[in-house]
Write an enzyme that holds these catalytic residues in place. Sequence first.
Site, PDB file in Angstrom:
ATOM      1  N   THR A 290      -1.598   5.533   2.557  1.00  5.52           N
ATOM      2  CA  THR A 290      -2.836   4.748   2.627  1.00  5.52           C
ATOM      3  C   THR A 290      -2.812   3.805   3.827  1.00  5.52           C
ATOM      4  O   THR A 290      -1.794   3.188   4.123  1.00  5.52           O
ATOM      5  CB  THR A 290      -3.007   3.920   1.337  1.00  5.52           C
ATOM      6  OG1 THR A 290      -2.988   4.800   0.214  1.00  5.52           O
ATOM      7  CG2 THR A 290      -4.326   3.161   1.345  1.00  5.52           C
TER       8      THR A 290
ATOM      9  N   LEU B 156       0.858  -1.180   0.000  1.00  3.39           N
ATOM     10  CA  LEU B 156       0.000   0.000   0.000  1.00  3.39           C
ATOM     11  C   LEU B 156       0.895   1.232   0.000  1.00  3.39           C
ATOM     12  O   LEU B 156       2.002   1.198   0.542  1.00  3.39           O
ATOM     13  CB  LEU B 156      -0.882   0.022   1.257  1.00  3.39           C
ATOM     14  CG  LEU B 156      -1.934  -1.082   1.408  1.00  3.39           C
ATOM     15  CD1 LEU B 156      -2.613  -0.964   2.770  1.00  3.39           C
ATOM     16  CD2 LEU B 156      -2.970  -1.014   0.297  1.00  3.39           C
ATOM     17  N   ASP B 157       0.403   2.320  -0.599  1.00  6.13           N
ATOM     18  CA  ASP B 157       1.141   3.569  -0.531  1.00  6.13           C
ATOM     19  C   ASP B 157       1.405   3.932   0.916  1.00  6.13           C
ATOM     20  O   ASP B 157       0.621   3.596   1.819  1.00  6.13           O
ATOM     21  CB  ASP B 157       0.344   4.712  -1.169  1.00  6.13           C
ATOM     22  CG  ASP B 157       0.082   4.502  -2.647  1.00  6.13           C
ATOM     23  OD1 ASP B 157       0.793   3.685  -3.259  1.00  6.13           O
ATOM     24  OD2 ASP B 157      -0.831   5.151  -3.178  1.00  6.13           O
ATOM     25  N   LYS B 158       2.470   4.648   1.150  1.00  4.70           N
ATOM     26  CA  LYS B 158       2.797   5.106   2.501  1.00  4.70           C
ATOM     27  C   LYS B 158       1.603   5.812   3.148  1.00  4.70           C
ATOM     28  O   LYS B 158       1.292   5.600   4.320  1.00  4.70           O
ATOM     29  CB  LYS B 158       3.995   6.053   2.456  1.00  4.70           C
ATOM     30  CG  LYS B 158       4.331   6.704   3.783  1.00  4.70           C
ATOM     31  CD  LYS B 158       5.439   7.737   3.632  1.00  4.70           C
ATOM     32  CE  LYS B 158       5.682   8.476   4.943  1.00  4.70           C
ATOM     33  NZ  LYS B 158       6.728   9.521   4.817  1.00  4.70           N
TER      34      LYS B 158
ATOM     35  N   ARG C 151      -5.875   7.043  -6.687  1.00  2.10           N
ATOM     36  CA  ARG C 151      -5.644   8.468  -6.406  1.00  2.10           C
ATOM     37  C   ARG C 151      -5.685   9.312  -7.681  1.00  2.10           C
ATOM     38  O   ARG C 151      -6.348  10.346  -7.743  1.00  2.10           O
ATOM     39  CB  ARG C 151      -4.315   8.630  -5.672  1.00  2.10           C
ATOM     40  CG  ARG C 151      -4.303   7.933  -4.329  1.00  2.10           C
ATOM     41  CD  ARG C 151      -2.917   7.767  -3.751  1.00  2.10           C
ATOM     42  NE  ARG C 151      -2.318   9.051  -3.395  1.00  2.10           N
ATOM     43  CZ  ARG C 151      -1.135   9.166  -2.799  1.00  2.10           C
ATOM     44  NH1 ARG C 151      -0.440   8.074  -2.486  1.00  2.10           N
ATOM     45  NH2 ARG C 151      -0.651  10.351  -2.501  1.00  2.10           N
TER      46      ARG C 151
END
Length: 302
Positions: A123, A119-121, A225
Site C-alpha cells: 500500500t 501501512l502494508d508493504k 483488502r
Amino acid sequence: MGFLQQKFFISSPTPAFLFLIKTFNISQKEAQRWIDKKRLRTANHHICKKGETLMGEVEITLFKPATTIEQPFFRTPFFTIFNKPANLLSHPKGCFESISMLDSIYAILGKNAVLTHRLDKETSGLLLVAHNAVIAKEIGYLFMNRLIHKTYLAWVEGYVKSTQTISLPLRKPKKEKDLSIRMQIAQKGEGKEAITSIYPLTYNQQTNSTLVRVIPKTGRTHQIRIHLATIGHRILGDPLYGIPDAHSRLYLESNLSCTDYEKYFGAKRLMLHAYGLEFPFRDSYFHLICPTNFDKKILPSK
C-alpha cells in the site's frame, strides 16, 4: 538497508552495557534498550542483562539507514508525514536486511522518531511519524479514541453501484498453516470487530473496475483488502486476497516477474492508496490529502 549484523572481539571481561556505551557512543538508557531488544549476542545466547560480562566474539544487530531517502510530505515541529511508495515496508521485518520507511525516517528525523502506525508493504500513502516518544503518546491517544480519520482510494474489480458499510470480524489464522499471512473472516462472536465503508466514485467500463473511496472505522491488518475481496470487489493488483492460492504462493516466494504479476493480479501494484488524514492536535486541526500514482492504464479513458 535495514538491520545488519556486525561482529566484535572483546579481549578482556567487559559488562555488556559498558561495551555498547563505549563502542557506539550511546547513553546507558539506549544501551539498555538495545539489550532489551536482544540485539547483542554471543555464540551461545542473546545477552539479556546489562551487567552480563562479555569476552571473546560478540555479535550486534545494527540499524543502518539506506542511501535512498523518501522526503517528507508535510512537516511540523511535532510530527512529520511521509508519502510511502508502494512495495516498501513501513518497518523492517524482524532483524533482516531490508529497506523500509524507517531508513528515511531515521535519516531525516533521527532515531528518537516514532512510527505511529503502519501501512502494508504493498500500500502507498500517508504515514504519520512522531518526533519523539512524548509526541507519540499524544498521537497514540488520538488513535485509541478514533480521533484520527483515514481515507483511502482503491480501484476494485467490477461495478460498485452504491455506498455500503462492511461489518465482518477478522481473525489471524494459525501460523503453521499455509498462507498464514492472510487474515480470515471470523465467525460471529469470534475475532475482532472490523468495519469498512466504501463510496463509489468512478466506473471504468473498459476495464470493468470502480474507483472507490474507503473509510475504515477500525484498523485491523489487511482489513480493507479482505473486506473488499469478500464482497466480490477485490482490489486490483492484490496478490493475497480474491485470487488462487497458487498465485499467492508465487508472490510470497518472490517467483514472479513484473509481467506475470500484472497478468495474475490485474495491475502492476496493489491499487490501494492512503489518501487522506484528518486529526486534531493540540490547538490545531490537520486535514491532509496526498495524490495517487496509480497505473494510468487502469484510469478511465478521457
